[in-house]
Motif scaffolding. Structure first.
Motif, short mmCIF file in Angstrom:
data_model
loop_
_atom_site.label_atom_id
_atom_site.label_comp_id
_atom_site.label_asym_id
_atom_site.label_seq_id
_atom_site.Cartn_x
_atom_site.Cartn_y
_atom_site.Cartn_z
N VAL A 291 -7.41 3.61 -8.18
CA VAL A 291 -6.78 4.90 -8.41
C VAL A 291 -7.73 5.77 -9.24
O VAL A 291 -8.69 5.28 -9.84
CB VAL A 291 -5.43 4.74 -9.14
N ALA B 190 -5.93 -2.47 -6.40
CA ALA B 190 -5.49 -1.08 -6.30
C ALA B 190 -6.51 -0.20 -7.02
O ALA B 190 -6.80 -0.41 -8.20
CB ALA B 190 -4.11 -0.92 -6.94
N CYS C 199 -6.43 6.88 -3.98
CA CYS C 199 -5.30 5.96 -4.10
C CYS C 199 -5.43 4.95 -2.95
O CYS C 199 -4.98 5.21 -1.84
CB CYS C 199 -3.96 6.70 -4.04
N LEU D 273 -5.47 0.69 -1.66
CA LEU D 273 -5.12 -0.70 -1.90
C LEU D 273 -5.80 -1.56 -0.85
O LEU D 273 -5.62 -1.30 0.36
CB LEU D 273 -3.61 -0.91 -1.89
N VAL E 118 0.49 1.31 -12.81
CA VAL E 118 0.36 0.66 -11.50
C VAL E 118 0.64 -0.83 -11.62
O VAL E 118 1.37 -1.42 -10.79
CB VAL E 118 -1.05 0.92 -10.92
N ARG E 119 0.10 -1.48 -12.63
CA ARG E 119 0.35 -2.91 -12.81
C ARG E 119 1.84 -3.18 -13.02
O ARG E 119 2.42 -4.06 -12.37
CB ARG E 119 -0.44 -3.43 -14.02
N CYS F 66 1.83 6.79 -6.97
CA CYS F 66 0.83 7.77 -7.39
C CYS F 66 1.31 9.20 -7.17
O CYS F 66 1.08 10.08 -8.01
CB CYS F 66 -0.48 7.53 -6.65
N ARG G 214 0.83 -1.21 0.00
CA ARG G 214 0.00 0.00 0.00
C ARG G 214 0.87 1.26 0.00
O ARG G 214 0.59 2.23 -0.72
CB ARG G 214 -0.92 -0.03 1.22
N GLU H 105 3.89 1.47 -1.17
CA GLU H 105 4.54 1.55 -2.49
C GLU H 105 3.60 2.14 -3.52
O GLU H 105 4.01 2.93 -4.38
CB GLU H 105 5.01 0.16 -2.91
N LEU H 106 2.31 1.76 -3.47
CA LEU H 106 1.32 2.34 -4.38
C LEU H 106 1.19 3.84 -4.15
O LEU H 106 1.11 4.62 -5.11
CB LEU H 106 -0.02 1.65 -4.19
N ARG H 107 1.18 4.26 -2.90
CA ARG H 107 1.07 5.68 -2.60
C ARG H 107 2.28 6.44 -3.14
O ARG H 107 2.13 7.53 -3.72
CB ARG H 107 0.96 5.87 -1.08
N LEU I 229 3.94 -2.40 -9.67
CA LEU I 229 3.74 -3.32 -8.55
C LEU I 229 4.16 -4.74 -8.89
O LEU I 229 4.64 -5.48 -8.02
CB LEU I 229 2.27 -3.29 -8.12
#
Length: 399
Positions: free
Chosen positions: A303, A301, A285, A287, A318-319, A274, A267, A269-271, A322
């Protein structure tokens, strides 16, 4: 002969004066166009139509007033009738040009190259459809007025008007599908169901509304193909409109991972991803683990982006990011299948228990274990094998 020369000279003089006057007006509007958008549109779109209409009208009046000597002659009636038809057609052209100028001036106030362009696209759709409708009405009225200048047509007009109801019913039945599409186009224009540049999903295809007419709609698919549908399709069948209320949309990217995946680290890492890209509009944003069955967990995820095109690129980003992060930083979270063979050291109750030799219980006739040296216990059996050998060795010796 002299009278004919005077008529020709008058017509040429009238045409010249009209052309000069049109040119003067054109120069004035072009100079004023530096300060006014309306004058610029008039200079670009209405100049030629105004020039032709003014010239034809001037020639008609010149011929009419200079041919008094030939009243009642066939050639005068033919020339004047031809000039009247030309004047009607030129006037219709000028009116249509003025309508186009008014519509373009109105459209210039609404920009569609901004992020929040919903209202502008709505107005543009309505104006474009009204332009097509008004031009069609002007052409029909012009043809009707030109036909009514013929005496034979005027004589038939009374009978036509008498049977107008029957003719209208027959025409409506014959052109039922066409009329349905026309009314559907008007409905689309004023119901705000679909607009130009809307992102839609129709027939399983994702694309944008490229052209919207009274009879058909052109959808530009993402791979530059064109899907042409009748306007009645959008009033009779369901479709997805991603930008009806606003251009900003949400999208997801889903992953099936092992139970060992560190959700909080993923989560974060996604932030970070973005916040480091311009494709994200800063709204959503998130997860979350949406499922945990079948030996794997499903991570989603969610977004957001300012428009559908940016959202598609953001989802792909994103795909890719990650997937690379899980592969390189958390390889234990990659999808895998487990098979438990057994673990004698684990304390959990479901783990396998080591096999043990069954303990012999002494019967009432047998001596207790502590009364024996070479039997009845594991140590006794071991001492017996040392002194006399194992049972397997005895069996081999007997053979």
């Amino acid at each position: 002969m002299q009278s004919y020369v005077v008529t020709i000279a008058a017509a040429l003089a009238a045409a010249a004066i009209a052309l000069v006057l049109a040119q003067v007006v054109h120069r004035v509007t072009r100079r004023l166009g530096r300060r006014s958008l309306l004058m610029t549109e008039l200079t670009e779109h209405a100049h030629r139509a105004f020039q032709v209409a003014l010239t034809v009208a001037a020639v008609q009046f010149a011929v009419r007033f200079s041919t008094g000597y030939a009243i009642g002659s066939p050639w005068r009636q033919f020339v004047l009738h031809t000039l009247v038809l030309a004047t009607i057609a030129a006037t219709a052209w000028l009116v249509a040009s003025l309508l186009v100028v008014a519509e373009d001036t109105a459209l210039a106030r609404f920009r569609v190259d901004v992020p929040n362009n919903r209202h502008a696209r709505r107005v543009r759709t309505q104006v474009v459809l009204l332009r097509r409708l008004t031009i069609a009405v002007i052409v029909i009225l012009t043809v009707g007025v030109m036909l009514m200048t013929f005496p034979a047509v005027r004589g038939v007009g009374a009978g036509v008007l008498t049977s107008a109801g029957v003719i209208a019913a027959v025409a409506a039945l014959a052109a039922q599908s066409l009329l349905a599409n026309v009314f559907a186009g008007l409905q689309l224009a004023f119901s705000d169901a679909v607009r130009l540049d809307d992102v839609v999903v129709v027939e399983g295809e994702w694309g944008r509304i490229e052209e919207l007419t009274l009879s058909y709609v052109v959808v530009q698919i993402w791979d530059d193909r064109r899907l042409i549908l009748p306007t009645s399709y959008f009033t009779s069948r369901p479709f997805q409109n991603w930008t009806r209320t606003e251009a900003a949309v949400l999208g997801t990217a889903e992953f099936e991972l092992d139970w060992a995946v560190p959700v909080q680290a993923m989560r974060e890492e996604l932030r970070r991803l973005c916040e480091g890209t311009e494709l994200w509009d800063g709204r959503v944003c998130v997860l979350q683990v949406t499922d945990a069955t079948g030996g794997m967990v499903k991570v989603r995820a969610l977004v957001s982006a300012a428009d559908a095109g940016s959202l598609w690129d953001l989802r792909c980003l994103v795909r890719e990011h990650l997937v690379t992060w899980v592969r390189d930083q958390r390889p234990t979270a990659l999808p895998r299948l487990r098979a438990e063979v057994g673990d004698t050291t684990g304390p959990l109750p479901w783990q396998a228990v080591p096999l043990r030799r069954p303990v012999r219980r002494a019967s009432d006739t047998e001596a207790p274990d502590d009364a024996r040296v070479f039997g009845g216990s594991d140590d006794g059996e071991a001492r017996s094998e040392v002194f006399v050998g194992s049972r397997e060795e005895h069996a081999e010796a007997r053979r």
